[in-house]
Enzyme design. Sequence first.
Site, PDB file in Angstrom:
ATOM      1  N   ASP A  97       0.869  -1.179   0.000  1.00 31.63           N
ATOM      2  CA  ASP A  97       0.000   0.000   0.000  1.00 31.63           C
ATOM      3  C   ASP A  97       0.902   1.224   0.000  1.00 31.63           C
ATOM      4  O   ASP A  97       1.578   1.492   0.988  1.00 31.63           O
ATOM      5  CB  ASP A  97      -0.906  -0.017   1.233  1.00 31.63           C
ATOM      6  CG  ASP A  97      -1.990   1.058   1.165  1.00 31.63           C
ATOM      7  OD1 ASP A  97      -1.807   2.057   0.427  1.00 31.63           O
ATOM      8  OD2 ASP A  97      -3.010   0.899   1.851  1.00 31.63           O
ATOM      9  N   ARG A 155      -0.087   4.375  -0.513  1.00 33.10           N
ATOM     10  CA  ARG A 155      -0.810   5.631  -0.338  1.00 33.10           C
ATOM     11  C   ARG A 155      -0.198   6.452   0.794  1.00 33.10           C
ATOM     12  O   ARG A 155       0.265   5.917   1.782  1.00 33.10           O
ATOM     13  CB  ARG A 155      -2.288   5.357  -0.048  1.00 33.10           C
ATOM     14  CG  ARG A 155      -3.014   4.853  -1.266  1.00 33.10           C
ATOM     15  CD  ARG A 155      -4.438   4.496  -0.969  1.00 33.10           C
ATOM     16  NE  ARG A 155      -4.532   3.373  -0.067  1.00 33.10           N
ATOM     17  CZ  ARG A 155      -5.679   2.819   0.302  1.00 33.10           C
ATOM     18  NH1 ARG A 155      -6.815   3.309  -0.127  1.00 33.10           N
ATOM     19  NH2 ARG A 155      -5.686   1.786   1.114  1.00 33.10           N
TER      20      ARG A 155
END
Length: 228
Positions: A154, A156
């Site tokens: 991930d 982000r």
Amino acid sequence: MIPGAPGRAPGAAPGLPPARIRTHVLVPVTFADGFATTARVFTFEGLVDGREHLALGLGDRSAAPGPGACDRDPTPTRLHSECLTGDVFGSGRCDCGAQLRESVERLDASGGFLLYLRQEGRGIGLYPKLDAYVLQDAGLDTYEANVALGYGEDERDYTVAAQMLGALGVSRIALLSNNPDKAEQLRALGVTVARRVPTALHLSDANAHYLATKAVRGAHTLDLHVQP
Ligand SMILES: [Zn+2]
């Protein structure tokens, strides 16, 4: 204005480069199922990654910003990461479109902000996300596929979200999310997450494996009755 910090927006966290509202404009929005409302769409200057992230002011937050316009505390807020296939084309491979639809209606009712963050595919981009789908069709889960392509599980980053909230004058939020990592990252960036409000489960045959993987691997608080 915070004493000793000239030029900093009221909600900006210490240490974050300040961002400013660039412009804002009313946009009527309508979803495929007919739900419609009007959002005030904000653009920004000074976001650290230089991308065109948006904030949607909904309900009483669709009013023009100014004194008295931002007095709900904490402010209901959703961070939505762009998903072209889910948001625009209604893809059933994930639950993004359904999450977006639910969030807009809930924030329209309560008043609040939806931050539409241009970090497609957990931050890896659109083409790599589609490459990851190919690997998923070969048996990898959504996290394993990102790693096999050389990305993190991930990628982000919510720094721009904290900057946008600062520019909007919001320092305390009620975060609409099932993802504990979003709340942790925002707190580390100086945003007060007064509480986390779960979103609904949008389960279908097509996305069941994806959601189960998010629950187990991403520690999302989804009640899928899966074994970790
Ligand atoms: Zn998606």
